[in-house]
Scaffold this active site. Structure first.
Site, mmCIF file in Angstrom:
data_model
loop_
_atom_site.group_PDB
_atom_site.id
_atom_site.type_symbol
_atom_site.label_atom_id
_atom_site.label_comp_id
_atom_site.label_asym_id
_atom_site.label_seq_id
_atom_site.Cartn_x
_atom_site.Cartn_y
_atom_site.Cartn_z
ATOM 1 C CB SER A 163 -0.927 0.013 1.214
ATOM 2 O OG SER A 163 -0.192 -0.125 2.419
ATOM 3 C CG HIS B 35 -1.396 3.496 4.804
ATOM 4 N ND1 HIS B 35 -2.153 2.915 5.805
ATOM 5 C CD2 HIS B 35 -0.957 2.478 4.023
ATOM 6 C CE1 HIS B 35 -2.186 1.604 5.636
ATOM 7 N NE2 HIS B 35 -1.461 1.315 4.561
ATOM 8 C CG ASN C 233 1.165 -5.088 4.745
ATOM 9 O OD1 ASN C 233 0.592 -4.362 5.548
ATOM 10 N ND2 ASN C 233 1.173 -4.838 3.446
ATOM 11 N N GLY D 111 -1.963 -4.246 1.288
ATOM 12 C CA GLY D 111 -2.042 -5.437 2.118
ATOM 13 C C GLY D 111 -1.070 -6.532 1.747
ATOM 14 C CG ASP E 5 -3.399 4.694 8.592
ATOM 15 O OD1 ASP E 5 -2.546 5.604 8.447
ATOM 16 O OD2 ASP E 5 -3.680 3.900 7.673
#
Length: 209
Positions: free
Chosen positions: A31, A180, A96, A68, A177
């Site tokens: 991402s 990102h 991830n 992801g 978040d």
């Protein structure tokens, strides 16, 4: 073709007005590459491409980021995500894996395999590193953080040690978040990584001569 289009991959571009064929790079990642919750022109590959072109570099940067994705997921899709005619790959995977607490040995093996498979196709690789969150403990941090410099040394790769350098956890550069990058965050990443990418481009062009 639909799969390539979904990833922002297109057929090899023609020559520039000067007759020079643009160098075709693929940004292969998760991402952080894909541009999570950002418009396409604000994603890392597009911003990087514009920055390189502004410096007079004849280059395209295709977006092969999948939100992801893990290193093993990237390995599974490697062959169709990096089409024939690619001159170089910027490899950005592993965040991830770290967030899921994946055994660093698994991450290392997957990245190693991606590099060796691209090498077998005569496609140079630049490695964009990731670092572990301290809350995973000192043993995990030591094992995970060693992956990228170790692989770069083993294969003689251009390494950008930490893809999120200068923005990690900073609310000014990230979405809510704190994981990102926002538009400003992507621009900051590109400013930081640009010299390393130019070094990589010089290598790619030297190989192509």
């Amino acid at each position: 073709m639909a799969l390539f289009a979904a990833l922002g991959l297109t057929a090899s571009p023609g020559r520039t007005a000067s007759g020079e064929r643009p160098v075709s790079l693929v940004a292969f990642g998760d991402s952080l590459t894909a541009g999570y919750r950002l418009p396409g022109p604000a994603a890392f590959p597009a911003v990087l491409e514009r920055a390189l072109q502004a410096k007079g570099r004849a280059v395209t940067v295709a977006n092969a980021g999948v939100s992801g994705d893990t290193t093993t997921g990237g390995l599974d899709r490697l062959d169709w995500s990096v089409p024939d005619g690619t001159d170089g790959v910027i490899l950005e995977l592993g965040a991830n894996d770290m967030l899921r607490g994946t055994d660093p040995a698994v991450t290392r093996k997957a990245l190693d395999t991606i590099i060796t498979r691209l090498k077998a196709r005569n496609i140079p690789v630049m490695l964009a590193g990731m670092r572990s969150s301290p809350n995973l403990g000192p043993d995990y941090v030591a094992r995970f953080d060693a992956i990228y410099p170790d692989l770069a040394k083993e294969y003689g790769l251009v390494l950008y040690p930490f893809f999120l350098a200068g923005i990690a956890g900073d609310k000014a550069y990230n979405l809510e978040d704190r994981l990102h990058p926002n538009v400003k965050g992507v621009e900051t990443i590109v400013d930081g990584i640009l010299p390393s990418v130019e070094t990589f481009l010089d290598r790619v062009q030297a190989i192509g001569r």
